[in-house]
Enzyme design. Structure first.
Site, mmCIF file in Angstrom:
data_model
loop_
_atom_site.group_PDB
_atom_site.id
_atom_site.type_symbol
_atom_site.label_atom_id
_atom_site.label_comp_id
_atom_site.label_asym_id
_atom_site.label_seq_id
_atom_site.Cartn_x
_atom_site.Cartn_y
_atom_site.Cartn_z
ATOM 1 N N HIS A 184 23.327 63.176 -7.533
ATOM 2 C CA HIS A 184 21.992 63.516 -7.223
ATOM 3 C C HIS A 184 20.830 62.404 -8.311
ATOM 4 C CE1 HIS A 184 23.075 66.889 -4.947
ATOM 5 N NE2 HIS A 184 23.809 67.515 -6.195
ATOM 6 N N LEU A 210 1.189 55.502 1.558
ATOM 7 C CA LEU A 210 2.320 56.216 2.132
ATOM 8 C C LEU A 210 2.014 57.685 1.745
ATOM 9 C CD1 LEU A 210 5.139 56.100 3.412
ATOM 10 C CD2 LEU A 210 6.137 55.954 1.036
ATOM 11 N N ASP A 257 21.932 63.345 2.699
ATOM 12 C CA ASP A 257 23.264 63.838 2.478
ATOM 13 C C ASP A 257 24.155 63.207 1.882
ATOM 14 O OD1 ASP A 257 24.771 66.103 2.414
ATOM 15 O OD2 ASP A 257 25.470 66.000 4.558
#
Length: 251
Positions: free
Chosen positions: A47, A141, A30
């Site tokens: 973003h 991962l 956020d």
């Protein structure tokens, strides 16, 4: 637009090689829009910077013993944002997948997506499926990206699928249990998150992993996502290791 204060994402964190004993970290990323607005830049610039931050955390996480990383990229509620921002975000997602496919494969990252895909652009949906197939054999991962995801929506979809399977005779009444339900969630096959992190100072869970995070530990930080560093992640992992997790049992 050039972001003149970008850090060097290729610089390895000082925490490399330390295993904090946390297997699965989930992050509510956020603050991208606020980060850009604070600088007088368009929200999409934030973003784009946030996407760069994901790259840095993805590189650092395995060095801290993290095997699963799940990030909240776009919620079912985010469609309420302006058309310009939504379309810009979808473009950023597509470019990230196209640009990072080779590096993710080279790093041994398996990438997959959770959330409903019916509302997504067909090109983006194809890119998502393509990188999932391409990285399916990787094990260093497990990176899961939540796009058009909402915890309640996921639960409703899983419940509907469970009902359909029962009606079709694929399950008996005795098999209608938590395991059967979890097998129909978007996250089927993934462990529940040990730690959920939210950046930007907000302390809501925002409909993220509503089922899976029932016993997760939480960390909230004032830091906006584009400024979140591997060092901050390491501090949170270290604090996690000092917590007494009893899962409802007595001490």
């Amino acid at each position: 637009m050039a972001l003149t204060d970008r850090d060097n994402s290729d610089t390895p964190p000082e925490t490399s090689g330390v295993d904090y004993g946390v297997r699965h970290v989930a992050i509510i990323m956020d603050g991208n829009g606020r980060w850009a607005t604070n600088k007088g830049w368009p929200r999409l610039a934030g973003h784009r910077r946030g996407a760069e931050r994901i790259k840095q955390i993805v590189r650092a996480a395995p060095e801290m013993g993290v095997q699963y990383l799940t990030v909240y990229a776009f919620s079912t509620e985010n469609w309420k944002r302006s058309t310009e921002e939504v379309l810009g975000l979808m473009g950023i997602f597509a470019r990230y997948i196209e640009k990072e496919a080779d590096e993710l494969s080279a790093l041994g990252v398996r990438m997959r997506f959770i959330g409903g895909r019916g509302r997504l652009d067909s090109k983006l949906s194809r890119l998502m499926s393509g990188i999932e197939e391409r990285t399916a054999v990787n094990t260093r991962l497990n990176l899961t990206v939540a796009i058009n995801y909402g915890g309640r929506n996921e639960i409703a979809r899983a419940a509907a699928q469970l009902a359909r399977d029962y009606a079709a005779g694929l399950l008996t009444e005795d098999q209608l249990d938590e395991a059967a339900f979890e097998a129909r969630l978007d996250t089927a096959g993934l462990p529940d998150p040990d730690l959920v992190i939210r950046t930007s100072g907000e302390t809501r869970t925002s409909n993220f992993l509503a089922w899976q995070a029932a016993y997760s530990e939480y960390e909230f930080t004032e830091t906006l996502w584009p400024d979140f560093t591997p060092e901050q992640l390491a501090e949170m992992l270290a604090r996690f290791g000092r917590r007494d997790r009893r899962f409802g049992g007595a001490k």
